[in-house]
Design an enzyme around this catalytic site. Structure first.
Site, PDB file in Angstrom:
ATOM      1  N   HIS A  34       1.875   8.695   7.740  1.00 11.84           N
ATOM      2  CA  HIS A  34       1.809   9.856   6.853  1.00 11.84           C
ATOM      3  C   HIS A  34       2.471  11.028   7.588  1.00 11.84           C
ATOM      4  CE1 HIS A  34      -1.787   7.493   5.675  1.00 11.84           C
ATOM      5  NE2 HIS A  34      -1.632   8.001   4.468  1.00 11.84           N
ATOM      6  N   ASP A  76       0.228  12.608  10.071  1.00 17.45           N
ATOM      7  CA  ASP A  76      -0.125  11.770  11.218  1.00 17.45           C
ATOM      8  C   ASP A  76       0.756  12.121  12.406  1.00 17.45           C
ATOM      9  OD1 ASP A  76      -1.850  10.283   9.595  1.00 17.45           O
ATOM     10  OD2 ASP A  76      -0.375   8.702   9.238  1.00 17.45           O
ATOM     11  N   ASP A 102      -0.708  -4.064   2.413  1.00 22.24           N
ATOM     12  CA  ASP A 102      -1.515  -3.498   3.492  1.00 22.24           C
ATOM     13  C   ASP A 102      -2.496  -4.574   3.919  1.00 22.24           C
ATOM     14  OD1 ASP A 102      -0.294  -1.074   3.681  1.00 22.24           O
ATOM     15  OD2 ASP A 102      -2.037   0.126   3.152  1.00 22.24           O
ATOM     16  N   ASP A 158     -14.455   1.248   2.005  1.00 17.38           N
ATOM     17  CA  ASP A 158     -13.218   0.765   2.610  1.00 17.38           C
ATOM     18  C   ASP A 158     -13.409   0.633   4.119  1.00 17.38           C
ATOM     19  OD1 ASP A 158     -10.616  -0.028   2.433  1.00 17.38           O
ATOM     20  OD2 ASP A 158      -9.789   1.919   1.945  1.00 17.38           O
ATOM     21  N   ASP A 200     -11.620  -1.348   6.216  1.00 16.43           N
ATOM     22  CA  ASP A 200     -10.312  -1.461   6.886  1.00 16.43           C
ATOM     23  C   ASP A 200     -10.395  -2.257   8.187  1.00 16.43           C
ATOM     24  OD1 ASP A 200      -8.865  -0.127   4.961  1.00 16.43           O
ATOM     25  OD2 ASP A 200      -9.086   1.833   5.888  1.00 16.43           O
TER      26      ASP A 200
END
Length: 438
Positions: free
Chosen positions: A100, A103, A295, A306, A308
């Site tokens: 991003h 980021d 992803d 989420d 992840d």
């Protein structure tokens, strides 16, 4: 000074290796179906979970003490973070990364600062890419973390917030183009609602449609040759998100005439949250002609959020990869590890452990999926199951040669009495298991 001095480049050692810093299955240049593993998988490490997340959660502050996350000048920290990231990518032996905008660069206190900081860091990223050979799988803009986006970005009731988000996407798309990214991702982090009591659904959908058309127009204006990807997610952080799943996204794209312009980036954990299997979401996207990228992660089926986590199921990933291979494989997309170590995995070495194990899972899944495809018993069964639709009667029905009334007349005249036929689910599950556990 290296950030990971105790780690050498991770190499393939074969199935008998017991080193957590060696690949047992991922042999990057090994040919599978005539193409190297690395080209099939196109694996990427993400910037946000790996180098930005401090180990915080809803109930506690960050637990990590990463040297690139200390206090100090924000730009100097961003430069150090980039150095750490590319050292990590290089030692891991991964070919791609993703980010991003915020980021990689400090957001700053104004759009002017944002533009300056981001441009400066794009210079650094470009130099790192040239020196390392590592490529950008995709870029995106963070239009969800700042409080200004509490009510959404493109779907926000304030047109100035819409404009601010457009500015970030404009900047991130230009950066992705300059860095030769393969895709640009649009994740509607807060494009949804918390309550219908204060939400105008029709208006917000129209705003999203207008925003996406602007994105498509800009793609063509700057000559970006990669794919635009919407990433479906049903909820979190909002109660309900407008890009709920692949089928919902397709309906939205069709409404605004964008079904040939935008594809989907499917996340395994988001499929779980939507009540779907990962396999389902991929197969649906393929069937609708909007499959783009992945992803790669996993969720916890007992948790409604989420998580992840790194993918660790060869069974799940084999079925996913089989579906992708059947569709011709990735064009611009790849397997991006939108995955993070656990909050108690405190050491920098844990970042390597998570990625190495996940890369091995995908490599083994690729080999199993390739074997399934070469001896495609599933497709053979489907061909037989739907064979009637290839016969003259079935073809004439699909061609529109019957009305509802004439089809009923045909059934009466021929005294149709079709009988149910076994779907052989258990047989086919056994077939899949024999390939996976060969």
């Amino acid at each position: 000074m290296p950030y990971f001095p105790d780690v050498d480049r991770v190499r393939y050692e074969g199935p008998d290796s017991d080193s957590p810093l060696a690949f047992r299955h991922y042999d990057a240049d090994k040919l599978v179906l005539g193409k190297p593993m690395r080209e099939h998988l196109r694996m990427a490490a993400c910037y946000w979970h790996t180098f930005v997340w401090p180990g915080a959660d809803m109930f506690g502050v960050g637990t990590f003490k990463r040297p690139w996350q200390g206090s100090g000048d924000p730009m100097e920290l961003a430069i150090g973070k980039a150095e750490a990231a590319f050292e990590f990518f290089s030692k891991l032996g991964i070919d791609y990364y993703s980010f991003h905008d915020t980021d990689v660069a400090p957001e700053g206190a104004s759009l002017k600062e944002y533009r300056h900081n981001f441009a400066h860091m794009v210079d650094h990223l470009e130099r790192h890419q040239q020196q390392s050979g590592i490529k950008l799988l995709w870029g995106t803009a963070n239009c969800f973390s700042n409080p200004r986006f509490a009510a959404g970005a493109a779907s926000n009731p304030d047109p100035e917030v819409f404009a601010y988000a457009a500015t970030q996407v404009f900047s991130a798309m230009n950066a992705t183009q300059r860095l030769k990214g393969s895709n640009y991702v649009l994740w509607g982090g807060r494009e949804g609602y918390e309550t219908l009591l204060n939400t105008d659904l029709k208006r917000e959908r129209e705003q999203l449609g207008r925003f996406m058309r602007m994105v498509v127009e800009h793609k063509h204006k700057i000559g970006f040759k990669g794919d635009l990807l919407i990433e479906p997610k049903p909820q979190e952080p909002t109660k309900h998100q407008y890009d709920y799943d692949s089928a919902t996204v397709f309906g939205f794209l069709q409404q605004y005439g964008l079904e040939n312009e935008i594809k989907v980036n499917i996340e395994a954990n988001h499929a779980t949250l939507a009540g779907h299997s990962f396999h389902h979401e991929i197969a649906t996207a393929v069937s609708l002609g909007i499959f783009g990228s992945i992803d790669a992660n996993r969720g916890d089926p007992q948790n409604g959020w989420d998580t992840d986590q790194f993918p660790n199921s060869v069974e799940e990933m084999t079925l996913a990869t089989y579906e992708i291979l059947k569709a011709g494989g990735f064009t611009n997309g790849g397997f991006n590890f939108d995955s993070k170590v656990r909050r108690q995995s405190l050491d920098d070495i844990d970042l390597f452990h998570g990625h190495v194990a996940a890369m091995d899972v995908l490599a083994l899944a690729l080999e199993r999926a390739a074997a399934m495809l070469q001896n495609d018993k599933l497709q053979h069964f489907k061909d037989q199951r739907y064979a009637g639709w290839q016969q003259p009667f079935g073809q004439s029905v699909l061609a529109g040669e019957f009305s509802l009334a004439s089809l009923a007349e045909h059934a009466f005249a021929n005294e149709l009495n079709p009988q149910a036929v076994s779907g052989r689910q258990e047989l086919l599950e056994g077939v899949v298991n024999r390939f996976i556990y060969a």
